[in-house]
Scaffold this active site. Structure first.
Site, PDB file in Angstrom:
ATOM      1  N   ALA A 191       1.739  97.978 -25.162  1.00 51.24           N
ATOM      2  CA  ALA A 191       2.052  98.085 -23.730  1.00 51.24           C
ATOM      3  C   ALA A 191       1.026  98.963 -23.021  1.00 51.24           C
ATOM      4  CB  ALA A 191       3.458  98.652 -23.531  1.00 51.24           C
ATOM      5  N   GLY A 192      -0.248  98.740 -23.347  1.00 44.53           N
ATOM      6  CA  GLY A 192      -1.326  99.444 -22.634  1.00 44.53           C
ATOM      7  C   GLY A 192      -1.727  98.639 -21.410  1.00 44.53           C
ATOM      8  N   VAL A 193      -2.891  98.962 -20.869  1.00 44.47           N
ATOM      9  CA  VAL A 193      -3.347  98.310 -19.636  1.00 44.47           C
ATOM     10  C   VAL A 193      -3.418  96.793 -19.822  1.00 44.47           C
ATOM     11  CG1 VAL A 193      -5.237  98.172 -17.974  1.00 44.47           C
ATOM     12  CG2 VAL A 193      -4.704 100.361 -19.048  1.00 44.47           C
ATOM     13  N   GLU A 213       5.920  98.031 -28.211  1.00 48.53           N
ATOM     14  CA  GLU A 213       4.967  99.157 -28.209  1.00 48.53           C
ATOM     15  C   GLU A 213       5.406 100.196 -29.242  1.00 48.53           C
ATOM     16  OE1 GLU A 213       1.988 100.275 -26.550  1.00 48.53           O
ATOM     17  OE2 GLU A 213       2.377 101.925 -27.933  1.00 48.53           O
ATOM     18  N   ASP A 322     -18.662 101.190 -23.706  1.00 45.77           N
ATOM     19  CA  ASP A 322     -17.582 101.151 -24.700  1.00 45.77           C
ATOM     20  C   ASP A 322     -18.032 101.525 -26.105  1.00 45.77           C
ATOM     21  OD1 ASP A 322     -15.944 100.258 -22.676  1.00 45.77           O
ATOM     22  OD2 ASP A 322     -15.347  98.396 -23.672  1.00 45.77           O
ATOM     23  N   ALA A 330     -15.129  99.756 -17.269  1.00 43.10           N
ATOM     24  CA  ALA A 330     -16.390  99.192 -16.794  1.00 43.10           C
ATOM     25  C   ALA A 330     -17.144 100.172 -15.904  1.00 43.10           C
ATOM     26  CB  ALA A 330     -16.119  97.894 -16.044  1.00 43.10           C
ATOM     27  N   HIS A 454      -3.147 104.697  11.535  1.00 40.98           N
ATOM     28  CA  HIS A 454      -1.735 104.323  11.501  1.00 40.98           C
ATOM     29  C   HIS A 454      -1.579 102.884  12.004  1.00 40.98           C
ATOM     30  CE1 HIS A 454       2.604 104.624  11.846  1.00 40.98           C
ATOM     31  NE2 HIS A 454       2.503 104.087  13.053  1.00 40.98           N
TER      32      HIS A 454
HETATM   33  C1  LIG Z   1      -8.625  91.986 -20.554  1.00 40.74           C
HETATM   34  C2  LIG Z   1      -9.464  93.161 -20.141  1.00 40.74           C
HETATM   35  C3  LIG Z   1      -9.376  93.646 -18.855  1.00 40.74           C
HETATM   36  C4  LIG Z   1     -10.138  94.717 -18.458  1.00 40.74           C
HETATM   37  N1  LIG Z   1     -10.010  95.165 -17.188  1.00 40.74           N
HETATM   38  C5  LIG Z   1     -10.738  96.215 -16.776  1.00 40.74           C
HETATM   39  C6  LIG Z   1     -10.645  96.669 -15.446  1.00 40.74           C
HETATM   40  O1  LIG Z   1      -9.913  96.113 -14.625  1.00 40.74           O
HETATM   41  N2  LIG Z   1     -11.400  97.737 -15.076  1.00 40.74           N
HETATM   42  C7  LIG Z   1     -12.234  98.379 -15.959  1.00 40.74           C
HETATM   43  O2  LIG Z   1     -12.891  99.359 -15.573  1.00 40.74           O
HETATM   44  N3  LIG Z   1     -12.348  97.964 -17.242  1.00 40.74           N
HETATM   45  C8  LIG Z   1     -11.628  96.900 -17.663  1.00 40.74           C
HETATM   46  N4  LIG Z   1     -11.772  96.451 -18.950  1.00 40.74           N
HETATM   47  C9  LIG Z   1     -12.712  97.157 -19.844  1.00 40.74           C
HETATM   48  C10 LIG Z   1     -14.169  96.713 -19.578  1.00 40.74           C
HETATM   49  O3  LIG Z   1     -14.262  95.320 -19.739  1.00 40.74           O
HETATM   50  C11 LIG Z   1     -15.111  97.424 -20.519  1.00 40.74           C
HETATM   51  O4  LIG Z   1     -14.913  98.819 -20.444  1.00 40.74           O
HETATM   52  C12 LIG Z   1     -16.562  97.118 -20.161  1.00 40.74           C
HETATM   53  O5  LIG Z   1     -16.823  95.742 -20.227  1.00 40.74           O
HETATM   54  C13 LIG Z   1     -17.526  97.854 -21.098  1.00 40.74           C
HETATM   55  O6  LIG Z   1     -18.827  97.568 -20.715  1.00 40.74           O
HETATM   56  P1  LIG Z   1     -20.027  97.645 -21.775  1.00 40.74           P
HETATM   57  O7  LIG Z   1     -21.271  97.315 -20.997  1.00 40.74           O
HETATM   58  O8  LIG Z   1     -19.976  98.907 -22.510  1.00 40.74           O
HETATM   59  O9  LIG Z   1     -19.726  96.503 -22.854  1.00 40.74           O
HETATM   60  P2  LIG Z   1     -19.360  94.968 -22.737  1.00 40.74           P
HETATM   61  O10 LIG Z   1     -18.880  94.595 -21.409  1.00 40.74           O
HETATM   62  O11 LIG Z   1     -18.502  94.667 -23.909  1.00 40.74           O
HETATM   63  O12 LIG Z   1     -20.769  94.228 -22.913  1.00 40.74           O
HETATM   64  C14 LIG Z   1     -21.481  94.251 -24.101  1.00 40.74           C
HETATM   65  C15 LIG Z   1     -22.376  93.031 -24.149  1.00 40.74           C
HETATM   66  O13 LIG Z   1     -23.306  93.180 -25.220  1.00 40.74           O
HETATM   67  C16 LIG Z   1     -23.385  91.979 -25.956  1.00 40.74           C
HETATM   68  N5  LIG Z   1     -23.848  92.342 -27.306  1.00 40.74           N
HETATM   69  C17 LIG Z   1     -23.186  93.020 -28.261  1.00 40.74           C
HETATM   70  N6  LIG Z   1     -23.976  93.215 -29.334  1.00 40.74           N
HETATM   71  C18 LIG Z   1     -25.169  92.644 -29.032  1.00 40.74           C
HETATM   72  C19 LIG Z   1     -26.402  92.532 -29.731  1.00 40.74           C
HETATM   73  N7  LIG Z   1     -26.593  93.045 -30.945  1.00 40.74           N
HETATM   74  N8  LIG Z   1     -27.412  91.850 -29.128  1.00 40.74           N
HETATM   75  C20 LIG Z   1     -27.258  91.313 -27.883  1.00 40.74           C
HETATM   76  N9  LIG Z   1     -26.104  91.417 -27.180  1.00 40.74           N
HETATM   77  C21 LIG Z   1     -25.090  92.081 -27.745  1.00 40.74           C
HETATM   78  C22 LIG Z   1     -21.969  91.437 -25.900  1.00 40.74           C
HETATM   79  O14 LIG Z   1     -21.927  90.056 -26.200  1.00 40.74           O
HETATM   80  C23 LIG Z   1     -21.622  91.734 -24.443  1.00 40.74           C
HETATM   81  O15 LIG Z   1     -22.091  90.705 -23.617  1.00 40.74           O
HETATM   82  C24 LIG Z   1     -11.035  95.344 -19.374  1.00 40.74           C
HETATM   83  C25 LIG Z   1     -11.157  94.854 -20.669  1.00 40.74           C
HETATM   84  C26 LIG Z   1     -10.386  93.774 -21.056  1.00 40.74           C
HETATM   85  C27 LIG Z   1     -10.548  93.252 -22.452  1.00 40.74           C
END
Ligand SMILES: Cc1cc2nc3c(=O)[nH]c(=O)nc-3n(C[C@H](O)[C@H](O)[C@H](O)COP(=O)(O)OP(=O)(O)OC[C@H]3O[C@@H](n4cnc5c(N)ncnc54)[C@H](O)[C@@H]3O)c2cc1C
Length: 475
Positions: A191-193, A213, A322, A330, A454
């Site tokens: 039951a997270g986001v 959860e 991440d 994000a 307002h």
């Molecule tokens: C369902 C869901 C909803 C979400 N909603 C939100 C939200 O509303 N707001 C929010 O802030 N966050 C949200 N998040 C979290 C958010 O998506 C992540 O925190 C964010 O995408 C992290 O960004 P990043 O650039 O670190 O990695 P990612 O977005 O995971 O991007 C990494 C990229 O690197 C590529 N990659 C990996 N390894 C390699 C490699 N060796 N060579 C080439 N490419 C590679 C992957 O394929 C991917 O395209 C959500 C996540 C999920 C699953």
């Protein structure tokens, strides 16, 4: 021979693409490698966020909210609508279209800013005097060298060992955003986001949703008062949420999934569902990166080890988003990406971890920034609290959405804002005022003395700030 760049970014999600664009804008030669593919095998820039995270989930949340609202929210406004039907194929197609617009937008920005995009998987090969060599494969087959490397490879959903994702019956976020027929019964573990957002989408579209959860407290990271209010509202909407459960065997049949679990009192239950979403967190992704080739250090959980400036253990190697410590959000990834690009050219990029907002895009939305009341108590901080319900806000009444409240926490002596917590309509937008205020180290009185238009929902924010010193106008 490998082509040389000032910066090679591995990963084209919000951390990677922002880092790449910012570095290019600062005059560096930049290549960004990303392996994500669209349905046709072409590039799908934007990472988890764009392809299977933030963007498609918000598209489905919006569409499903329209579906629910048109059925149950309009009659009160004097708008009678009959014969409402769900066209799920169109809803999914629209969501895919929104994703594609974002994919294409990033590719356009790469071209505009002269970022070289390489579609494929990047893997460290070696390091020499010229920099780090990265092999790029599938579909590309090449190699590049970077004086600096930014690792932004993101995260993957954590699976339950007893029920690996098949994306047909046991779904990660990827499958949960692409179910082709509304399941009659949907189970969600976690039951997270993500669990709450996905559970809300499918409940609004007609599924009977049960969320299980393990933690005893609902949304333990949120302020307790806000979490309690949200829990009450979700249950009223029809989400069955069981806290403190212990998941036992999971049996995946040909058409359904049976989850055995013990409830908080230890009583045994069996939940049979048509689909099961597993949303129990995410794990850092360094699959195929070959960090050992250059000695890049990971911690025991697989995160790339970085300092507070996103510097890894090797010279000129950075990691953001991440795949490193901190919240998996994000906008946190984006901030780190931009800051690293600035640090590479000798500027002083900075990420303020204490003002990163959190948002859950359910209805009502939940958003917060700063510390919760329970954290302040645990930290021994003397604080004052003020809250204001949307029930007493004119705009919320006009909208027909009076659920929830705004809550301010301020230092007892200095009145500096320490945390703001919102559950209610447009909380995701309202929280920005609090983020700005905290970034400028404003006091609750500063917000209370600012003129708010307002009638707006933001007046509830002002009222909550006023309430900190028991001066609420209560209009
Ligand atoms: C369902 C869901 C909803 C979400 N909603 C939100 C939200 O509303 N707001 C929010 O802030 N966050 C949200 N998040 C979290 C958010 O998506 C992540 O925190 C964010 O995408 C992290 O960004 P990043 O650039 O670190 O990695 P990612 O977005 O995971 O991007 C990494 C990229 O690197 C590529 N990659 C990996 N390894 C390699 C490699 N060796 N060579 C080439 N490419 C590679 C992957 O394929 C991917 O395209 C959500 C996540 C999920 C699953």
């Amino acid at each position: 021979m490998a082509k040389n760049f000032d910066v090679v970014v591995i990963g084209g999600g919000p951390g990677g693409y922002i880092a790449a664009i910012r570095a290019a804008q600062l005059g560096l030669s930049v290549a960004c490698i990303d392996d994500a593919k669209n349905e046709g095998g072409g590039p799908a820039l934007g990472g988890t966020c764009t392809n299977v995270g933030c963007i498609p989930s918000k598209a489905m949340l919006q569409s499903s909210e329209h579906f629910e609202h048109v059925q149950h929210g309009l009659a009160d406004h004097g708008v009678d609508v009959k014969g409402v039907k769900l066209n799920l194929a169109q809803m999914l197609a629209r969501k895919n279209g929104v994703v594609k617009q974002n994919n294409d937008g990033i590719q356009y920005l790469f071209k505009k800013n002269k970022v070289t995009f390489l579609h494929g998987r990047g893997a460290f090969v070696k390091v020499d005097a010229e920099g780090y060599e990265i092999a790029v494969s599938e579909p590309a087959s090449t190699s590049v060298k970077g004086k600096h490397v930014i690792v932004a490879t993101g995260s993957n959903p954590r699976a339950l060992p007893s029920a690996p994702f098949d994306e047909k019956l046991v779904l990660s976020n990827t499958g949960a955003l692409a179910i082709e027929a509304v399941p009659k019964k949907l189970g969600v573990i976690g039951a997270g986001v993500i669990g709450l957002e996905m559970g809300s989408v499918w409940r609004r579209l007609g599924a009977e949703v049960t969320i299980l959860e393990a933690m005893p407290n609902f949304l333990a990271a949120a302020d307790e008062q806000v979490a309690k209010e949200a829990h009450k509202l979700f249950v009223k909407q029809g989400l069955a949420i069981e806290m403190g459960v212990k998941i036992g065997d999971i049996k995946v049949g040909s058409k359904d999934v049976t989850v055995e679990y013990a409830d908080a009192s230890g009583a045994a239950h069996k939940l049979v569902v048509d689909k099961l979403i597993v949303s129990i967190g995410r794990v850092p992704n360094t699959n195929g990166l070959n960090p050992d080739a250059v000695g890049l250090k990971l911690d025991e959980r697989g995160f790339v080890i970085v300092d507070e400036h996103c510097r890894a253990n090797l010279p000129n190697v950075w990691a953001v988003g991440d795949v490193v410590r901190g919240p998996m959000l994000a906008h946190k990834a984006e901030e780190e990406g931009a800051a690293v690009a600035e640090r590479i050219v000798g500027q002083h990029g900075h990420v303020n971890f204490s003002t990163i907002p959190w948002v859950i895009y359910t209805s009502p939305e939940i958003a917060w920034v700063g510390r919760t009341e329970q954290q302040l108590k645990a930290d021994g901080v003397a604080y004052k609290a003020g809250s204001f319900p949307f029930l007493a806000n004119g705009r919320a009444r006009a909208l027909g959405d009076t659920s929830g409240l705004v809550k301010f926490l301020a230092d007892a002596k200095t009145d500096e804002i320490l945390g703001v917590h919102i559950v209610g309509p447009m909380a995701s937008e309202l929280i920005s005022e609090a983020v700005v205020a905290m970034e400028f180290r404003a006091s609750a009185e500063d917000i209370a003395r600012i003129c708010h238009a307002h009638p707006t929902l933001s007046e509830a924010t002002k009222e909550a700030a006023l309430a900190v010193d028991k001066r609420a106008l209560n209009f």
